[in-house]
Scaffold this active site. Structure first.
Site, short mmCIF file in Angstrom:
data_model
loop_
_atom_site.label_atom_id
_atom_site.label_comp_id
_atom_site.label_asym_id
_atom_site.label_seq_id
_atom_site.Cartn_x
_atom_site.Cartn_y
_atom_site.Cartn_z
N ASP A 263 0.80 -1.10 -0.11
CA ASP A 263 0.06 0.06 -0.05
C ASP A 263 0.88 1.37 -0.18
O ASP A 263 2.02 1.44 0.25
CB ASP A 263 -0.87 -0.07 1.23
CG ASP A 263 -2.26 0.85 0.90
OD1 ASP A 263 -2.18 1.68 0.03
OD2 ASP A 263 -3.32 0.64 1.70
N GLU B 185 -10.69 7.09 3.26
CA GLU B 185 -9.67 6.45 4.42
C GLU B 185 -9.20 7.56 5.48
O GLU B 185 -9.13 8.68 5.09
CB GLU B 185 -8.59 5.82 3.84
CG GLU B 185 -7.87 6.75 3.00
CD GLU B 185 -6.56 5.90 2.16
OE1 GLU B 185 -5.96 5.10 2.97
OE2 GLU B 185 -6.49 6.09 1.13
C1 BGC Z 1 -5.23 3.02 0.20
C2 BGC Z 1 -5.28 1.91 -0.89
C3 BGC Z 1 -5.15 2.52 -2.42
C4 BGC Z 1 -3.89 3.30 -2.19
C5 BGC Z 1 -3.63 3.87 -3.92
C6 BGC Z 1 -4.09 3.71 -0.20
O1 BGC Z 1 -4.08 4.84 0.74
O2 BGC Z 1 -5.25 2.25 1.36
O3 BGC Z 1 -6.60 1.36 -0.78
O4 BGC Z 1 -5.25 1.62 -3.42
O5 BGC Z 1 -3.75 4.36 -1.44
O6 BGC Z 1 -4.40 5.02 -3.85
#
Ligand code: BGC
Length: 627
Positions: A318, A516
Site C-alpha cells: 500500500d 480512508e
Molecule cells: C489505500 C489503498 C489505495 C492506495 C492507492 C492507499 O492509501 O489504502 O486502498 O489503493 O492508497 O491510492
C-alpha cells in the site's frame, strides 16, 4: 503534482525520519494458471540485470517520476500509479487521462528491454477518477443486492472504461469484512458477513479480469490483506498531520487483535475465492495483526497466501506502507517487507530511495537473490498473461474505446445496480411507492440535488467532494422530475422550507463524502442540517419519505418517528434514476441490509459476530421490506 495525500505522507515520512513512532490456485475458468508462463518468464529473467529486476519491483506515482526526466529509464520502472488526487495536470477529463497513460507507457518502452509498465489506479466503483465515467454504487450497496452476476457485469463495464484510458490495473476489489462501521472505509466492503464477501469479491475479480489477456480486461487487486476491517478502535491517530474529523476514535490502519482461527474465519474467505477466480495481484494491509504489520508478516504473506493458498500473482504494498513496518528504520522496513514476501513497492515519491536501498540489501546478502527472482517472476507472469509482452500488440491506449466511455448502455448497468441496492426499512401506511400523479411533490435535503454526496469518497477527488461540479450524472431531484407525470409539480428547497401544501415530501439526507482515515467517526448521528430539514417538513405537516444516502448505517434516534417511510442507499453513484425507480414503484425493492444497523453508538462494534444478549440491532443483518 503533489496530492493532498502525498503532503500528508511527506509529513508522516518526515516524522518517521526523526524516529517518531506512528502509531494452488485455480485461475478463472477461461484463463491459464499464471505459472504456465514461467518458461517465457525464465528466458527474460536470464537477460535482466539486478537493476532491471529491482525496477520491475518499484512503483512510483506518475507526478514525481515524470518530474525527473530520465528516471523511468534510469530506474527501469516496471509500474506507475495514480493514487488519490494524482490527476493529470491538464485536468480530469478522458483525453488528459489517456494522454498521461500514453506518455508514461512511451517512457517505459524506451528502457533497454522495453518491458511495458502496469499502470495502476483506484477504479473502485467505476473509473472514478475520470470525469464522465459511470460511477457505480460503492461495495456496501452492492452487498445489499446479493447479486453476483450483477457485480460481475459491473466489473466488465469498469474494465472497459479503465481500458479506454489505456490503464490496465485497478486496486480493486476491496474484499475487506468491516466489523465496526465507525471505520471510514466500511462502505468499501461488500458486507460484515464473510460469506457474502466471498461471493461478491470473486464475481468482481471475474468481471474486471475476464481471462486477463483481452484488450478489455484489467488486472484486479484484492485488498487489504488481511483483517483491515477488524481493527480495534483506538484514541490514537496514525497519520500525523491529517485533518481530524473523528472525535478521537481511530480504526484506520490499526491493529486487528484476533487468534489465527478467527482471523481465518472472518477475514480470509474473500481472498480464497478471489485467488480461485484468478486474481493477479493482492495488496497487503497497512494494518497490523496482533501488533505485527501485515506488510512485514512472513506468516501472512508467504506461508498463508503464497504457500498455503497457492497465490501465483504478486503482492503490491500500500501507499508508503513499507516505511511503517519498522518506523524510523527505512532500510530495516524494506528488508523485513521484501523478505516477508512483498513483491512490488508502492513508493509514490520515495522510489529512488527504495530502489537504492533494496539494491544495497541484495549486495549485502540481506535480501537473497532468490527472493528478488521470485518477486520479478510473479510480476512478469502477470505481464505475460495480460499480453503486455507480445511485441505485436499496441501498448498505447485504444482510443476507439472512448466512444462507449460513460455510454447510456454503461449507465443502464449502474441504474440496475442502484435500484437493486436500495433497502426499504420503514413504510408506514404503505406510503411507498409514491404516485407519479400527485398534485405536488416537495424534494428536500442536502443530498437531494448533489451528485458529489451521492457518489461519496473516491470519486474524482480522493476524499470525494460535495456539489454539482463533481461529475456528470442524475441527482435524485432530477430523477424525480423525470419520473413523474408532466402534470405533477415538483418543488425543491434544501432545508425543507416551503413544503406546506405538498402532497408528499422526499427528504434526501445522510453523510457528506469522505474516504480512508478522515471518515473514522465517533458519532454517526444525523447532523443538525438533516434534523432541521426533517423538522421543517414535519412542521409543514407533509407526509415524508426519507432517502438516506450514506456510507454506513446511521443512528436515527427519535428522527425515525418523524419518517413515514425510510429507504437507504449506501452511496449509489451517478445514476439517480435507479432511486426514483424504487420510490415510484417501477422497481419493487429487493435490497437486504449487508450490515447490521445499530440503535445507538454504545452498541458498536455491532455485527453478526457480536450481536445477541443485550445487543439487539434496530434493523438486523439481512433486513429489508418489499412493497
Ligand atoms: C489505500 C489503498 C489505495 C492506495 C492507492 C492507499 O492509501 O489504502 O486502498 O489503493 O492508497 O491510492
Amino acid at each position: 503534482m503533489k496530492s493532498q495525500k502525498s503532503i500528508w505522507c511527506m509529513c508522516a515520512a518526515a516524522l518517521l525520519a526523526f524516529g517518531v513512532v506512528l502509531g494452488a490456485a485455480a485461475s478463472s475458468p477461461k484463463a491459464k494458471r499464471l505459472s504456465a508462463y514461467d518458461p517465457q518468464v525464465r528466458n527474460l529473467l536470464a537477460q535482466m540485470t539486478l537493476e532491471e529486476k529491482i525496477g520491475q519491483m518499484t512503483q512510483p506515482e506518475y507526478g514525481p517520476v515524470l518530474a525527473n526526466p530520465g528516471d523511468m529509464q534510469k530506474y527501469f520502472i516496471g509500474s506507475v500509479l495514480s493514487g488519490g488526487d494524482s490527476d493529470p495536470q491538464e485536468g480530469n477529463g478522458l483525453a488528459p487521462w489517456t494522454d498521461l497513460y500514453d506518455k508514461v507507457q512511451s517512457e517505459a518502452l524506451k528502457t533497454r528491454l522495453g518491458i511495458p509498465v502496469l499502470y495502476g489506479i483506484d477504479a473502485m466503483h467505476g473509473h472514478s477518477n475520470v470525469l464522465g465515467a459511470v460511477i457505480f454504487p460503492h461495495n456496501m450497496a452492492l452487498g445489499c443486492t446479493r447479486d453476483a452476476a450483477l457485480v460481475e457485469k459491473i466489473g466488465r463495464v469498469t474494465a472497459e472504461e479503465v481500458r479506454a484510458t489505456g490503464i490496465q490495473w485497478t486496486f480493486a476489489p476491496c474484499v475487506t469484512v468491516p466489523q465496526d462501521i465507525r471505520w471510514g472505509r466500511a462502505y468499501e466492503g461488500f458486507s460484515e458477513d464473510p460469506a457474502l464477501v466471498r461471493l461478491l469479491g470473486a464475481a468482481a475479480v471475474r468481471g474486471l479480469q475476464g481471462d486477463l489477456g483481452g484488450r478489455l480486461d484489467v488486472l484486479a487487486c484484492a485488498k487489504h490483506f488481511v483483517g483491515d476491517g477488524g481493527t480495534a478502535a483506538s484514541s490514537e491517530g496514525r497519520w500525523p498531520g491529517a485533518p481530524v474529523g473523528t472525535g478521537g476514535v481511530w480504526l484506520d490502519q490499526g491493529d486487528t487483535r484476533l487468534d489465527e482461527a478467527t482471523l481465518r474465519r472472518i477475514h480470509l474467505p474473500g481472498y480464497i475465492t478471489a485467488i480461485q477466480a484468478g486474481v493477479g495481484s493482492i495488496m497487503p494491509s497497512y494494518s497490523s495483526w496482533n501488533g505485527v504489520k501485515c506488510s512485514g508478516s512472513r506468516r501472512l504473506l508467504t506461508e498463508i497466501l503464497k504457500e498455503e493458498l497457492g497465490f501465483e500473482g504478486f503482492l503490491i504494498s500500500d501507499y508508503n506502507a513499507i516505511a511503517q513496518v519498522k518506523p524510523g528504520d527505512y532500510k530495516g522496513s524494506v528488508e523485513a517487507s521484501i523478505n516477508a514476501g512483498m513483491d512490488m513497492a508502492m513508493e509514490p515519491s520515495n522510489y529512488r530511495v527504495f530502489f537504492e536501498t533494496l539494491k544495497g540489501l541484495v549486495e549485502e546478502g540481506k535480501v537473497p537473490m532468490s527472493r528478488i527472482d521470485d518477486a520479478v517472476t510473479r510480476i512478469l507472469r502477470v505481464k505475460f498473461a495480460m499480453g503486455l509482452m507480445d511485441k505485436k500488440r499496441p501498448q498505447l491506449a485504444d482510443r476507439r474505446l472512448h466512444k462507449t466511455f460513460g455510454s447510456a448502455a454503461h449507465r443502464a448497468v449502474a441504474r440496475e445496480a442502484v435500484r437493486k441496492s436500495v433497502v426499504l426499512l420503514k413504510n408506514e401506511g404503505h406510503m411507498l411507492p409514491l404516485s407519479k400523479e400527485s398534485f405536488r411533490i416537495h424534494v428536500a435535503g442536502k443530498t437531494a440535488d448533489d451528485i458529489g454526496n451521492q457518489c461519496g469518497g473516491w470519486t474524482i477527488r480522493w476524499q470525494g467532494q460535495g456539489g454539482a461540479v463533481t461529475t456528470g450524472g442524475t441527482t435524485v431531484l432530477e430523477a424525480v422530475k423525470a419520473a413523474v407525470s408532466p402534470k405533477t409539480q415538483v418543488t425543491y428547497s434544501r432545508d425543507g422550507s416551503g413544503a406546506a401544501g405538498a402532497t408528499v415530501a422526499i427528504a434526501v439526507i445522510g453523510e457528506k463524502p469522505y474516504a480512508e482515515y478522515v471518515g473514522d467517526r465517533k458519532d454517526l448521528s444525523l447532523d443538525a442540517e438533516d434534523l432541521e430539514t426533517l423538522a421543517n417538513l414535519k412542521g409543514a405537516g407533509v407526509p415524508t419519505a426519507v432517502l438516506l444516502i450514506a456510507g454506513r448505517p446511521m443512528i436515527l434516534g427519535d428522527a425515525l418517528g418523524q419518517m413515514d417511510a425510510l429507504a437507504v442507499s449506501f452511496l449509489p453513484g451517478t445514476e439517480g434514476r435507479g432511486l426514483a425507480d424504487v420510490l415510484f414503484g417501477d422497481y419493487k425493492p429487493t435490497g437486504k441490509l449487508s450490515f447490521s444497523w445499530p440503535k445507538s453508538m454504545d452498541q458498536l462494534p455491532l455485527n453478526m459476530h457480536t450481536v445477541g444478549g443485550g445487543k439487539q440491532p434496530l434493523f438486523p443483518y439481512g433486513y429489508g421490506l418489499g412493497y
